[in-house]
Design a protein around this motif. Structure first.
Motif, short mmCIF file in Angstrom:
data_model
loop_
_atom_site.label_atom_id
_atom_site.label_comp_id
_atom_site.label_asym_id
_atom_site.label_seq_id
_atom_site.Cartn_x
_atom_site.Cartn_y
_atom_site.Cartn_z
N GLU A 200 52.44 7.65 42.81
CA GLU A 200 52.63 8.70 41.80
C GLU A 200 53.60 8.25 40.71
O GLU A 200 53.37 8.46 39.52
N VAL A 201 54.70 7.63 41.17
CA VAL A 201 55.71 7.20 40.19
C VAL A 201 55.11 6.11 39.29
O VAL A 201 55.30 6.12 38.07
N ALA A 202 54.37 5.19 39.92
CA ALA A 202 53.76 4.11 39.14
C ALA A 202 52.81 4.69 38.09
O ALA A 202 52.79 4.23 36.94
N ALA A 203 52.06 5.72 38.49
CA ALA A 203 51.13 6.33 37.54
C ALA A 203 51.89 6.94 36.36
O ALA A 203 51.47 6.84 35.20
N LYS A 204 53.03 7.55 36.65
CA LYS A 204 53.85 8.15 35.59
C LYS A 204 54.34 7.08 34.61
O LYS A 204 54.49 7.31 33.43
N LEU A 205 54.63 5.90 35.19
CA LEU A 205 55.19 4.84 34.34
C LEU A 205 54.13 4.08 33.56
O LEU A 205 54.44 3.34 32.63
N SER A 206 52.88 4.25 33.97
CA SER A 206 51.85 3.46 33.29
C SER A 206 51.74 3.96 31.85
O SER A 206 51.82 5.15 31.58
N ASN B 86 54.06 3.39 29.77
CA ASN B 86 55.41 3.37 29.22
C ASN B 86 55.62 2.02 28.52
O ASN B 86 55.44 0.97 29.13
N PRO B 87 56.02 2.04 27.25
CA PRO B 87 56.11 0.78 26.49
C PRO B 87 57.18 -0.17 27.02
O PRO B 87 57.21 -1.34 26.62
N MET B 88 58.04 0.30 27.92
CA MET B 88 59.07 -0.60 28.45
C MET B 88 58.48 -1.62 29.42
O MET B 88 59.01 -2.71 29.60
N PHE B 89 57.36 -1.23 30.06
CA PHE B 89 56.84 -2.09 31.13
C PHE B 89 55.46 -2.65 30.82
O PHE B 89 54.61 -1.96 30.26
N SER B 90 55.26 -3.89 31.21
CA SER B 90 53.90 -4.43 31.14
C SER B 90 53.21 -4.20 32.48
O SER B 90 52.00 -4.23 32.58
N ALA B 91 54.00 -3.97 33.52
CA ALA B 91 53.42 -3.63 34.81
C ALA B 91 54.37 -2.76 35.60
O ALA B 91 55.58 -3.03 35.63
N ALA B 92 53.85 -1.69 36.18
CA ALA B 92 54.61 -0.87 37.12
C ALA B 92 53.63 -0.58 38.25
O ALA B 92 52.77 0.28 38.13
N GLU B 93 53.74 -1.36 39.33
CA GLU B 93 52.72 -1.28 40.38
C GLU B 93 53.31 -0.81 41.68
O GLU B 93 54.43 -1.19 42.03
N SER B 94 52.55 -0.03 42.39
CA SER B 94 53.01 0.31 43.73
C SER B 94 52.35 -0.67 44.70
O SER B 94 51.18 -1.02 44.55
N VAL B 95 53.16 -1.13 45.61
CA VAL B 95 52.69 -2.13 46.57
C VAL B 95 53.04 -1.61 47.96
O VAL B 95 54.15 -1.13 48.17
N LYS B 96 52.11 -1.73 48.87
CA LYS B 96 52.37 -1.23 50.22
C LYS B 96 53.49 -2.01 50.89
O LYS B 96 53.65 -3.20 50.58
N PRO B 97 54.32 -1.40 51.71
CA PRO B 97 54.20 -0.01 52.15
C PRO B 97 54.76 1.04 51.19
O PRO B 97 54.59 2.22 51.43
N GLY B 98 55.39 0.66 50.10
CA GLY B 98 55.88 1.70 49.18
C GLY B 98 56.85 1.15 48.15
O GLY B 98 57.74 1.85 47.68
N PHE B 99 56.67 -0.12 47.83
CA PHE B 99 57.54 -0.71 46.80
C PHE B 99 57.00 -0.37 45.42
O PHE B 99 55.79 -0.17 45.24
#
Ligand code: ARG
Length: 591
Positions: free
Chosen positions: A61-67, A69-82
């Motif tokens: 959910e947080v990653a989706a919110k950040l997608s 965002n011009p600050m990041f080229s990638a904001a990915e969630s990776v299991k188990p929850g990074f």
């Protein structure tokens, strides 16, 4: 300017909040897997418990919110929850552009509440030559002073000379045996004393050890020295005059030595300057009921309930009423508070004096020499050892004088510089370059270790142009200087050019390092830890050299791209130079 990590944290915090999670989970750190991402947030793992949800769902959910965002080229969630983050290259370039516009501070904001901080370092003893034991205090203290000043604090460095006590009596007594006819020994003399000292620094440095040895073998000599000390401390004119000579001659020599180390003090106060404050201080400690007589001596209890080991009382006066090292340090606190009212006093002293300072600090706090919120901080440093793991000695096994150490390293550096075929310089330039590079070897070799640890002074390693050394850092700066000079000689200019978004991994890595400058300096200040600055510039220099080896800078055909590189180099150089200045050394033009 805000720190890059704080800016990232703000965005991630907002994303957590917008998804309905508490802000405290949005803690961002540097990635510990730089191959995967640049920054990371593990907050979803902790939040999972509170929200009874799988961590990766939260991270998603947080990653989706950040997608987007011009600050990041990638904001990915990776299991188990990074949550793995990469900064957007254009965003990072703009951040650096802003740093560069701030040509003196590179975006590092000064402290919001500047403080007055006194720093007690150096601690040489009058009439005794500086030896390597004094080196660490001078090097570490000077760096802390510079870091604090850069952070906007009022830093007052005090050398705190050892100029009181038996050593003075010993010198006076030995001098009296050698030259009894000197007017200083005439008790009834009332005229002016000569302006010229009756000894030179080299004589003084010979007189003291001779007297010290004598006092151990000859009881009568020792008595005489103690008597002379007593008379000096009770104002005998001729002895006071001798004391000023000893001080003048010594201090002139000390100043020269410290200057060679790029070390300077705001105050040249000594133990003797504290003496006038002793009687009133002692009286008050008695009147307030803190000081009492125990086995003849006047002491103040400093035990605390939570102590796990025995902390003996702090002795204020000996049974014969004589003052001690403690008394002087306490009275020094009195005048420091009176004249400067510091928020903090930092003592950079050999860690073997830790228990002693615990007693002094507790006594000062308990007897209200300082205010409740005055911080007294002991920064104890470890021993500088030789390759044999024992305290550093001369090849012959004697105590190493500082002057000799410095000149030996200078000579080694000179040899290396003259041997280097690629840079031809005349004798004068080679000598001066050797001096500058040698100082970096000594200081970086010391400062790159955590102060409290012992370290091994390894001449070969410290003077090497490769590895985690001062000369390597200087070599990197000189390399940049040379590229900049060549660029200028092409008749090109960076006027109007800006730092562009990174086009390669190595360029990005360099830019990321640059963006962490203010965090590194701030941390070094907060933790009184110059080694954090060393660690930072080592990373920065490595990142630069990697970028340099992978990138055609001067051969770049697109002039805008090239000018962007040059801007990046200028910023790298500016930051490296600022950092070495905070460590207390500088770079030559070439080497
Ligand atoms: N002169 C002392 C020594 O050589 C060091 C002084 C440290 N500072 C202090 N305030 N006691 O051991």
């Amino acid at each position: 300017m805000k720190k890059i990590l704080d800016l990232i944290t703000e965005e991630v915090t907002r994303a957590f909040a917008e998804c309905g999670y508490q802000e405290k989970y949005a803690k961002v750190t540097l990635s510990n897997r730089p191959d995967l991402c640049e920054y990371q947030c593990n907050g979803a793992l902790a939040a999972a418990k509170e929200y009874k949800k799988a961590p990766f769902l939260i991270a998603d959910e947080v990653a989706a919110k950040l997608s987007g965002n011009p600050m990041f080229s990638a904001a990915e969630s990776v299991k188990p929850g990074f949550l793995n983050l990469k900064l957007d290259n254009a965003y990072l370039a703009e951040y650096l552009q802003e740093m560069q516009a701030d040509s003196k501070r590179f975006g590092c904001s000064p402290a919001g509440h500047p403080q007055v901080i006194m720093i007690d370092y150096g601690g040489p003893n009058v009439a005794k030559p500086l030896h390597v034991g004094h080196l660490r205090s001078a090097i570490i203290g000077e760096s802390i002073k510079r870091i604090g000043r850069f952070m906007g604090h009022t830093m007052i460095g005090d050398v705190h000379l050892g100029d009181w006590g038996l050593q003075m009596g010993l010198i006076i007594t030995e001098l009296k045996e050698r030259q009894p006819e000197l007017v200083y020994f005439e008790e009834t003399y009332e005229g002016e004393y000569p302006a010229e000292a009756p000894f030179t620094i080299s004589e003084l440095e010979e007189i003291y050890p001779t007297a010290s040895t004598k006092s151990k073998e000859d009881e009568a000599f020792k008595e005489a020295a103690m008597q002379a000390t007593y008379e000096l401390q009770h104002g005998r004119n001729g002895y006071q005059a001798l004391l000023s000579h000893i001080l003048n001659v010594s201090v002139t020599d000390l100043k020269k030595n410290y200057e060679n180390l790029n070390v300077s003090f705001d105050l040249w106060k000594g133990e003797s300057d504290a003496q006038p404050y002793i009687p009133a201080m002692v009286q008050k400690m008695k009147d307030d009921g803190y000081a009492y007589i125990s086995e003849g001596a006047l002491v103040v209890d400093v035990k605390e309930e939570t102590d796990t080991k025995e902390i003996p009382p702090c002795m204020i006066l000996k049974s014969d009423g004589a003052s001690l090292y403690n008394t002087t340090d306490l009275a020094t606190i009195v005048w420091r508070m009176k004249e400067y009212h510091p928020d903090e006093i930092i003592y950079v002293v050999d860690k073997r004096q830790e228990l002693y300072f615990t007693q002094v600090f507790r006594c000062a706090a308990r007897t209200h020499l300082v205010e409740k919120d005055t911080r007294l901080k002991f920064l104890g440093f470890g021993t500088m050892n030789g390759k044999d793991g024992k305290p550093f000695k001369t090849r012959e096994g004697g105590v190493m004088r500082l002057e000799r150490l410095v000149s030996e390293i200078n000579a080694e550096m000179y040899r290396k510089i003259v041997e280097n075929e690629t840079v031809r310089m005349d004798e004068a330039e080679a000598r001066e370059t050797a001096r500058v590079v040698a100082l970096s070897a000594i200081k970086y070799g010391d400062l790159s270790n955590q102060a409290s640890k012992d370290y091994m002074f390894d001449v070969d390693r410290f003077t090497s142009f490769e590895g985690n050394t001062g000369p390597y850092i200087l070599y990197t700066i000189v390399r940049i200087k040379s590229i900049l000079a060549k660029y200028r000689s092409l008749g090109t200019t960076v006027a109007g050019a800006v730092i562009l978004p990174a086009k390669s991994e190595s360029e990005k890595a360099l830019m990321l390092e640059i963006s962490r400058f203010s965090a590194a300096v701030e941390m070094a200040f907060l933790e009184t830890a110059p080694h954090k600055i060393c660690a930072y510039i080592y990373e920065l220099a490595n990142a630069f050299n990697h970028f340099y080896h992978e990138t055609k800078i001067l051969a770049e055909e697109n002039s805008q791209v090239q000018a962007g590189y040059i801007r990046l180099l200028m910023l790298t150089k500016g930051i490296l130079e600022k950092c070495i200045d905070l460590l207390g050394f500088s770079a030559p033009e070439r080497m």
